[in-house]
Scaffold this motif. Structure first.
Motif: not given
Ligand code: PEP
Ligand code: MG
Length: 578
Positions: A331-336, A430-432, A454-456, A464-466
């Motif tokens: 479970i990933r903690t809040l990634d908002a 690990i995404e940075i 995705n973020d990496l 910007d991925r979006d």
């Protein structure tokens, strides 16, 4: 015949006739009401609001058990807008003080209110503007005497074409075979719902409603994001074959569910699932997932005004854990934040939300909210194997602070006599790029790593991925991204820490040999991709791939790198024996 392109939401191919949903907010009639009739005209607005309310409440009451968990909160937002004074009183004032008709009053006031939201940089606030327009659409339909979402009487399977569609309307039309929507991106409410409902859909088509007529034949390829309008017989036949083949291939793949994921040279690989809601754990289990590698908990927090309390979170996490029947749930903690906004962040003013106080930064800045989530996760650990995953790490002190808070949450539960597992593994995303370059440092402090490609990719390439305008430059196969992924896997393997890839790359069969060759043994992906990736694993030779991938990673020239990558998939050359 012509085609339109939008953002693919997946779900396969749908073929059917077009049914357009008329937008009410355009060309609204405007006329004066005689002074003696203005009070009655204002009353029409109140009646329309009461009817719209009743209709939305009915949708809520009739929600089937299979409806996505967020459906109710999406409708709640519309119910709240129906009570908004700016909309309701503002519209009444236009009738009472200026003598215009009710339709014009509602439309004008809604456009003004929505326009205010449009000015926000923040995606979340802009989405609220769309909500206001959707509520106004409903009111206008009610004022015109029709139900907001009338079902159609056609025997042919229908594909709905709309400028925009509200969550409530989408739920009412959930027997549709597809949605083609002009507005919105892949994170819009409509997109989230369409994916959860598993209905082939495309968003961001821009002018589909304008160019398509009712009863036009449509082919909606939701995997490619292509909508073909009025296809000729040849194209129609081709797509019907593709559709049938896809169904057949899906059935054939199902035979692999219970086959262990082992390469030709005997290397065991674990295929895990990504889920966004606890209800999806069942699908993960059915696809034969070894566990949940990523439960994006932020979906519990999105599209609502309040924060889920400890019990609500606990129940969601526990349900996923129980559904996985002993298999681990990460479970990933809040990634908002940024593309996944929540109401509690609305006061954060960030020039660039993707680089702002999001994910772990937000949780550490709100320790009380973080502790609620941690306690809920630990409580769920009494029901099966739970792993906690920390998103968007960049600094060692973020790990230290999180571990301290996890310790504190454990103690609070112990003091209250609430059961929890004796040991819960804690891992980091690990995404940075900074974290990827310091992977060994993070691996030493944590039990496992999960690579968020995705973020990496977004942060390595500054894309910007979006953002559609730079989408062509978003490339997870860029040599720099591949080296960061490979370096992270190497560091974790060397320290004997578990490491997975849980970004979209893990679910792309074309990337399977590449990742296997980098030494990856845990892949986490949308359950729908799991069997296709398994088929790749079964055809691969990990030993041969390892030396070939080393060559890919050394290649500086993108053209050569691509040729070497394609060589990995070449069945003639041994890496891939199928
Ligand atoms: C990622 O960034 O690759 C990832 C898995 O996290 P998300 O897509 O939820 O940002
Ligand atoms: Mg991410």
């Amino acid at each position: 015949m012509f085609s339109l392109h939008g953002s693919a939401l997946g779900g396969g191919i749908a073929i059917g006739r077009a049914r357009r949903i008329a937008p009410q907010l355009r060309d609204v009639a405007r006329y004066r009401i005689e002074p003696q009739r203005v009070a009655a005209e204002a009353l029409r607005i109140e009646c329309a609001i009461a009817d719209a309310r009743q209709e939305l409440e009915q949708v809520c009451e009739e929600l089937p058990a299979s409806a996505p968990a967020e459906a109710r909160s999406l409708i709640d937002i519309h119910l709240m807008i129906l009570q908004d004074d700016l909309l309701v009183e503002g519209a009444r004032a236009i009738v009472l003080d200026h003598g215009w008709n009710a339709e014009w009053a509602v439309a004008t006031q809604a456009q003004e209110l929505a326009g205010k939201f449009d000015e926000f940089e923040d995606l979340y606030m802009r989405e609220r503007g769309r909500d206001v327009r959707q509520v106004a659409e409903r009111l206008l339909k009610t004022l015109s005497g029709s139900r907001a979402s009338e079902s159609t009487e056609n025997d042919e399977p229908e594909l709905f074409v709309a400028e925009d569609i509200s969550p409530a309307d989408m739920l009412m039309l959930r027997n549709s075979i597809g949605f083609a929507i002009d507005l919105g991106g892949t994170t819009s409410h409509a997109a989230i719902l369409a994916r959860s409902l598993n209905i082939p859909s495309i968003v961001g088509l821009h002018c589909a409603r304008e160019l398509i007529r009712d009863d036009d034949w449509l082919i909606l390829d939701a995997d490619a994001g292509v909508l073909i309008v009025a296809p000729d017989d040849e194209v129609l036949a081709q797509y019907r074959t593709l559709q049938a083949e896809a169904l057949l291939a899906r059935d054939k793949l199902k035979r692999l569910i219970h086959v262990p994921a082992v390469t030709v040279d005997g290397v065991a690989v674990e295929l895990w699932a990504n889920i966004e809601l606890s209800g999806e754990a069942e699908a993960a289990c059915e696809a034969g997932a070894a566990g949940v590698g990523l439960f994006r908990s932020e979906f519990l927090f999105m599209n609502r005004l309040d924060l889920p309390d400890e019990d609500e979170q606990f129940e969601a996490y526990r349900d996923a854990v129980v559904a996985m029947r002993g298999r681990p749930v990460t479970i990933r903690t809040l990634d908002a934040g940024a593309d996944k906004p929540i109401e509690a962040m609305k006061d954060l003013v960030a020039a660039n939300p993707a680089l702002g106080q999001r994910a772990i930064r937000f949780s550490l800045a709100q320790p009380e909210t973080f502790l609620v989530q941690l306690r809920a996760m630990l409580r769920a650990s009494a029901f099966g194997k739970v792993r906690i995953l920390l998103p968007m790490l960049a600094h060692g002190h973020e790990v230290d602070q999180s571990l301290r808070l996890i310790g504190q949450a454990r103690e609070q539960l112990r003091d209250a006599g609430i059961p929890q597992a004796q040991r819960v593994e804690v891992g980091g995303m690990i995404e940075i790029p900074a974290a990827a370059l310091s992977a060994a440092y993070f691996a030493r402090r944590l039990d496992f790593l999960a690579i968020g490609t995705n973020d990496l990719t977004q942060y390595t390439l500054a894309i910007d991925r979006d953002d559609n305008t730079v989408a062509a430059l978003y490339d997870p196969y860029h040599p720099a991204v591949l080296r960061l992924i490979a370096g992270t896997i190497r560091a974790a393997n060397k320290l004997r820490r578990g490491v997975s890839v849980c970004g979209e790359l893990a679910g792309e069969p074309a990337a399977t040999p590449l990742l296997l060759g980098m030494g990856l043994r845990q892949f986490s992906m949308h359950p729908a991709n799991l069997l296709r990736v398994k088929r790749e694993v079964l055809q691969s030779n990990a030993g041969i791939l390892s030396s070939r991938v080393a060559r890919v990673l050394r290649a500086e020239d993108p053209v050569r790198a691509r040729a070497l990558r394609e060589h990995l998939l070449d069945p003639e050359r041994g890496g891939h024996t199928g």
